[in-house]
Enzyme design. Structure first.
Site, short mmCIF file in Angstrom:
data_model
loop_
_atom_site.label_atom_id
_atom_site.label_comp_id
_atom_site.label_asym_id
_atom_site.label_seq_id
_atom_site.Cartn_x
_atom_site.Cartn_y
_atom_site.Cartn_z
N GLN A 41 -3.57 36.23 -15.52
CA GLN A 41 -4.73 36.59 -14.70
C GLN A 41 -4.56 36.28 -13.21
O GLN A 41 -5.30 36.81 -12.38
CB GLN A 41 -5.98 35.90 -15.25
N HIS A 61 -0.07 49.03 -18.23
CA HIS A 61 0.71 50.17 -17.74
C HIS A 61 0.60 51.39 -18.64
O HIS A 61 1.31 52.38 -18.44
CB HIS A 61 2.17 49.75 -17.54
N ARG A 99 -6.34 23.11 -15.02
CA ARG A 99 -5.87 23.68 -16.29
C ARG A 99 -5.28 25.06 -16.02
O ARG A 99 -5.95 25.94 -15.52
CB ARG A 99 -7.04 23.78 -17.27
N HIS A 144 -1.91 31.51 -23.59
CA HIS A 144 -3.19 32.07 -23.15
C HIS A 144 -3.05 33.60 -23.08
O HIS A 144 -3.01 34.19 -22.00
CB HIS A 144 -3.59 31.47 -21.79
N GLU A 189 -8.48 30.10 -27.13
CA GLU A 189 -9.41 31.10 -27.69
C GLU A 189 -8.83 31.95 -28.81
O GLU A 189 -8.66 33.17 -28.66
CB GLU A 189 -9.95 32.00 -26.57
N ASN A 331 -14.41 26.13 -24.87
CA ASN A 331 -14.74 27.17 -23.89
C ASN A 331 -16.10 27.70 -24.28
O ASN A 331 -16.30 28.11 -25.43
CB ASN A 331 -13.73 28.31 -23.95
N TYR A 333 -19.76 29.88 -22.78
CA TYR A 333 -20.37 30.62 -21.68
C TYR A 333 -21.81 31.04 -21.94
O TYR A 333 -22.63 31.03 -21.05
CB TYR A 333 -19.56 31.90 -21.40
N GLU A 402 -13.46 25.53 -20.44
CA GLU A 402 -13.88 26.69 -19.65
C GLU A 402 -15.39 26.81 -19.69
O GLU A 402 -16.01 26.67 -20.76
CB GLU A 402 -13.32 28.01 -20.22
#
Ligand SMILES: *[C@@H]1O[C@H](CO)[C@@H](O)[C@H](O)[C@H]1NC(C)=O
Ligand SMILES: *[C@@H]1O[C@H](CO)[C@@H](O)[C@H](O)[C@H]1NC(C)=O
Ligand SMILES: *[C@@H]1O[C@H](CO)[C@@H](O)[C@H](O)[C@H]1NC(C)=O
Length: 505
Positions: A41, A61, A99, A144, A189, A331, A333, A402
């Protein structure tokens, strides 16, 4: 008498609260603050210095592009070249730790450990050493999402042989970085890897084999994690003195009503989404959660499969996986409402993970909406997640690895500040109840490539100018607020950063 006095005292506090400031809350002694990123990322340098292809290089791609804005991570935030600036940012913020993840194909271009890419080693050694020289603790994620593409050709995480290759890779990292790395995450994850990548088309490799793919993946991920843990525990820990765990993404699923069906739907959603990975590692009895086994076994039989689509964990595998994490990497959210009623009929493909789960998951329009369609601000959800981890898994040590908020851009990010403060407040509520939370990691240090959504969603507390070849990093207002939280180890809702006193700086 005492009651009257107490009542008056409380009334006085109430009055004060209405007229003046909200009470400042402090974090427990030793609580650590960090920020997180992931290799694909931010790094760029996708084909530089001998790096091999990952499944994300291949996916981005593809023609036509499956990425929302047609973008890719070829350059991303260019951290492959700008890592010194990244460490400078960590220092500006006063982070305790950072991290980051290692790109498997940057270290092992074909995925196999017979050929190590020296330039890849140099990059991570430079990054780690730069952090240590600046007093930042490196928190390393081994995997990851960026699988070497050659391993995907062999089936990737659905082929049990992946476990051996993952261990070969992990061993290289323990050998070469373990003298300086004291915090390890094996895998980030698993649900997003397995369900979104192998069951569905939301992450590379876009396999779209729901009802089969994500369960094969889950078993192999659990075994790969457990073997990496045991390898570290038995052969490295005594020399290197680190801790090692896994990061599991946990959303809260709240029953839409108090009907028995909705309650069961919410429970099944939590067991499918994160119990599938958490239970085998953290529960006392080990193995997959009964809700997962019951639903998939029953449906598989009804559907005429010769055996359950959920692979069995043998008794020795259950024992092998159990207890293999020094902490719960969380993690988290957001929250969704769950229900189960007649409208479920015909809603999902058969077979599929969502049909197996048997829950309809919806947003509540009254909750603040982030720039990411899946992300709403629901602070009490994080308290409930932490409470359930505490109750189900015997109050393990938790690092929140996260948590964060997306916008469409701009330096004045008051909605991110509100989200971070409200979530930290809700974490403090859980800590007050006895939850053993040791640290907090904001996603993300800088804006980055947000998978299929490309650069359309900004998670950074530092902005990255993707239109400039310099990929200039600039602190958002939230960066100054977070910095003050770290400096004071306290949460003050009334703090206004000097730099933004008159609006935008
Ligand atoms: C994924 O598979 C389903 C069938 O389960 C199909 O309806 C859908 O079109 C596929 N999606 C893509 C993007 O291939
Ligand atoms: C199912 O429950 C949801 C949420 O409570 C509700 O909106 C919907 O009308 C219900 N549908 C049926 C067919 O009962
Ligand atoms: C990029 O950085 C160089 C060197 O610091 C500077 O001269 C140049 O003006 C910058 N370009 C942009 C577009 O910011």
């Amino acid at each position: 008498m005492l009651r009257v006095v107490l009542f008056c005292a409380l009334a006085l506090i109430e009055l004060n609260g209405a007229n003046s400031k909200r009470a400042i809350r402090t974090f427990p002694e030793g609580f650590q603050f960090g920020a997180s990123t992931a290799a694909y990322q931010i790094e760029g340098g996708w084909n530089e210095d001998g790096k091999g292809l990952s499944i994300w290089d291949v996916t981005t791609h593809m023609e036509p592009s499956p990425i929302l804005d047609g973008s890719n991570g070829d350059i991303a935030a260019n951290s492959y070249h700008l890592y010194k600036r990244d460490v400078e940012i960590m220092k500006e913020m006063g982070l305790n730790f950072y991290r980051f993840s290692i790109s498997w194909p940057r270290i092992l271009p074909t995925g196999f450990s017979n050929k190590i890419n020296q330039a890849g080693l140099d990059y991570y050694n430079n990054l780690i050493n730069e952090m240590l020289e600046n007093g930042i603790t490196p928190f390393l994620t081994i995997y990851h999402s960026d699988l070497p593409n050659d391993l995907q050709k062999l089936g990737g995480w659905t082929n049990p042989i992946i476990v051996d290759y993952f261990i070969d890779y992990a061993k290289v990292l323990f050998d070469l970085f373990g003298d300086r790395i004291k915090f390890w995450i094996t895998i980030n994850e698993p649900k997003q890897i397995c369900y979104e990548g192998y069951g569905f088309v939301d992450k590379a490799p876009l396999l779209n084999m729901t009802g089969i793919g994500e369960y094969l993946c889950a078993k192999n991920i659990l075994l790969a994690h457990a073997r990496a843990y045991r390898l570290y525990d038995e052969q490295y820990r005594s020399k290197q003195n680190g801790v090692i765990g896994i990061s599991i993404s946990c959303s809260w699923y709240e029953p839409a009503t108090d009907s028995v069906e909705d309650q069961q739907a919410a429970l099944d959603a939590r067991r499918f989404d994160w119990g599938q990975y958490g239970h085998p590692i953290f529960s006392k009895e080990g193995g997959f959660p009964i809700e997962l086994k019951r639903n998939v076994d029953t449906k598989s039989a009804k559907q005429g499969f010769a055996r359950s689509r959920l692979p069995k964990l043998s008794e020795s595998e259950v024992e092998f996986i159990k207890g293999t994490s020094d902490f719960f990497g969380l993690n988290t959210y957001t929250t969704k409402l769950a229900y189960r009623n007649a409208s479920l009929e015909g809603m999902y493909a058969v077979p599929s993970y969502r049909d197996d789960m048997g829950a309809i998951l919806v947003k509540d329009d009254s909750w603040p909406q982030g720039a990411s369609s899946w992300l709403q601000e629901v602070p009490w959800g994080i308290t409930k997640v932490l409470r359930e981890i505490n109750e189900l898994y015997g109050n393990p040590r938790v690092y929140i690895t996260e948590n964060g908020w997306s916008t469409t851009g701009g330096l004045l990010d008051d909605d991110r500040i509100r989200y971070l403060r409200n979530y930290l407040d809700a974490i403090l509520d859980a800590i007050d109840e006895g939850c053993n939370v040791k640290g907090y990691t904001v996603w993300s240090l800088i804006d980055n490539f947000e998978w299929l959504n490309g650069y359309s969603e900004k998670f950074g507390i530092y902005e990255v100018d993707f239109s400039s070849p310099n990929r200039t990093r600039t602190p958002r207002k939230s960066a100054f607020v977070y910095k003050e939280i770290i400096r004071t180890k306290a949460l003050d809702f009334d703090y206004e950063p000097e730099e933004f006193k008159d609006g935008i700086n």
